[in-house]
Write an enzyme that holds these catalytic residues in place. Structure first.
Site, PDB file in Angstrom:
ATOM      1  CB  CYS A   1      -8.747  24.050 -21.697  1.00 37.15           C
ATOM      2  SG  CYS A   1      -7.908  23.001 -22.910  1.00 37.15           S
TER       3      CYS A   1
ATOM      4  CG  ASN B   1     -13.817  31.575 -22.974  1.00 41.91           C
ATOM      5  OD1 ASN B   1     -13.058  31.666 -23.918  1.00 41.91           O
ATOM      6  ND2 ASN B   1     -14.573  30.511 -22.770  1.00 41.91           N
TER       7      ASN B   1
ATOM      8  NE  ARG C   1     -17.683  26.448 -28.688  1.00 47.02           N
ATOM      9  CZ  ARG C   1     -16.386  26.316 -28.473  1.00 47.02           C
ATOM     10  NH1 ARG C   1     -15.904  25.204 -27.890  1.00 47.02           N
ATOM     11  NH2 ARG C   1     -15.542  27.292 -28.781  1.00 47.02           N
ATOM     12  CG  ASP C   2     -14.913  27.906 -25.134  1.00 44.67           C
ATOM     13  OD1 ASP C   2     -14.661  26.736 -24.819  1.00 44.67           O
ATOM     14  OD2 ASP C   2     -14.033  28.756 -25.359  1.00 44.67           O
TER      15      ASP C   2
ATOM     16  CG  HIS D   1     -11.062  32.520 -27.487  1.00 43.50           C
ATOM     17  ND1 HIS D   1     -12.370  32.216 -27.803  1.00 43.50           N
ATOM     18  CD2 HIS D   1     -10.718  31.655 -26.493  1.00 43.50           C
ATOM     19  CE1 HIS D   1     -12.779  31.205 -27.040  1.00 43.50           C
ATOM     20  NE2 HIS D   1     -11.786  30.861 -26.234  1.00 43.50           N
TER      21      HIS D   1
ATOM     22  CG  HIS E   1      -9.529  30.313 -21.792  1.00 43.59           C
ATOM     23  ND1 HIS E   1     -10.400  29.364 -21.311  1.00 43.59           N
ATOM     24  CD2 HIS E   1      -9.770  30.394 -23.138  1.00 43.59           C
ATOM     25  CE1 HIS E   1     -11.121  28.879 -22.306  1.00 43.59           C
ATOM     26  NE2 HIS E   1     -10.759  29.487 -23.427  1.00 43.59           N
TER      27      HIS E   1
END
Length: 347
Positions: free
Chosen positions: A277, A286, A37-38, A244, A246
């Site tokens: 992002c 990430n 997803r991310d 979470h 990055h």
């Protein structure tokens, strides 16, 4: 059918050294894979649903059991996630053919009631609602204030409670909340721990029991990490907080270590360090799953799934993760951002 073409012949384990007294070996860590997803949502070139399914199958084969699979958002805003329903239903069908030990939890990002309903109907086992610790970021990213975003979650919570009431406990759909820009914002700069605390405080009445504290643009450093988690733990226990991170400034692993010292035991990561992002210039993906697993192995900390069973043990798991990271990087035409993965593939 699970894929079996994952390399297993380059087994490498990190040196372990002495166990830190602050990080007891009995403390198990959950790793939530967010790459599908991310990691993929910002890719401009459409990725076929079959490729996404193959990626998730490979991650399952390695041993990962908590996977953020997709986002039930408007295709207008995130075209890469437009196949959310097809992907989730295929994952549910895949689950039906697996043994109890291989059962995974597939989560999906859901910004509103409409998305949540479609996700529930498709068989998602966990919904992820999201807001921000920065008012400026909330306005840019979700087009409303923080307070308004949380009000939007109320009908999702009500619908989920109604759905779960009609289900046996083991089929109840979980809910967690993600708080973006918990350390820094591309528009407002540094974020104070008190701003994160205010958001957690507003989410607690909704019944949230897991809060993702996200360094969305990768600007955090260890002292900031410890400050934010210490502040959040004034409201909720460490067991309900997740990190979470990055890796924009190369701080993700040291931030994870700082979070471990703050008693945090849930972390998100992305295979091959995929992601970014779109609202932060230069922001990278990430922290790579390969790096996180290598670190935890070196610390002697067991990695467990959502039921507490140990996963990703030994050098073979690391080699398989590295092969998967190399594979998906090649498929989408991106450099492999995992340094551990690249090193493992060189063996």
């Amino acid at each position: 059918m699970m894929h079996s073409n994952v390399a297993t012949n380059n087994s490498v384990s990190p040196p372990t050294g002495d166990q830190s007294p602050r990080l007891p070996v009995s403390d198990a860590v959950r790793v939530i894979e967010v790459g599908p997803r991310d990691g993929l949502q910002n890719e401009k070139t459409p990725i076929d649903t079959t490729i996404k399914l193959q990626l998730i199958e490979r991650l399952l084969q390695v041993g990962l059991r908590e996977i953020e699979a997709t986002a039930f958002v408007s295709p207008k805003w995130v075209p890469q996630m437009s196949d959310h329903h097809a992907l989730m239903t295929r994952l549910v069908a895949l689950q039906a053919s697996q043994s109890a030990a291989a059962q995974a939890r597939f989560s999906a990002l859901t910004p509103n009631l409409q998305g949540a309903q479609v996700a529930i109907d498709a068989g998602a086992q966990e919904l992820v609602i999201f807001t921000a610790a920065s008012e400026a970021f909330a306005q840019k990213n979700i087009n409303c204030s923080i307070e308004e975003s949380i009000r939007r979650f109320e009908p999702i919570v009500a619908r989920l409670a109604e759905h779960n009431q009609a289900q046996p406990p083991h089929k109840a759909v979980r809910l967690r909340a993600s708080i973006s820009c918990a350390f820094g914002c591309p528009y407002a700069g540094a974020i104070a721990p008190s701003q994160v605390v205010r958001v957690v405080e507003q989410l607690i009445p909704l019944g949230i029991t897991e809060f993702d504290i996200a360094d969305t643009i990768g600007v955090a450093t260890p002292n900031a990490v410890k400050a934010v988690f210490a502040a959040a733990q004034q409201l909720v226990p460490a067991t309900q907080l997740a990190g979470h991170f990055h890796d924009t400034y190369g701080q993700a692993l040291v931030n994870i270590y700082a979070a471990l010292e703050s008693d945090i035991r849930i972390f998100h990561s992305s295979i091959a360090g995929l992601g970014g992002c779109p609202y932060a210039r230069g922001a990278t993906g990430n922290v790579a799953t390969e790096e996180v697993v290598y670190l935890l192995h070196g610390l002697g900390m067991p990695i467990v799934d959502q039921t507490g069973n140990r996963i990703l043990e030994g050098g073979i798991a690391l080699s398989e993760l590295a092969a998967t990271g190399a594979w998906i990087s090649g498929i989408i035409g991106r450099p492999n951002q995992s340094r551990a993965g690249r090193a493992l593939m060189a063996h």
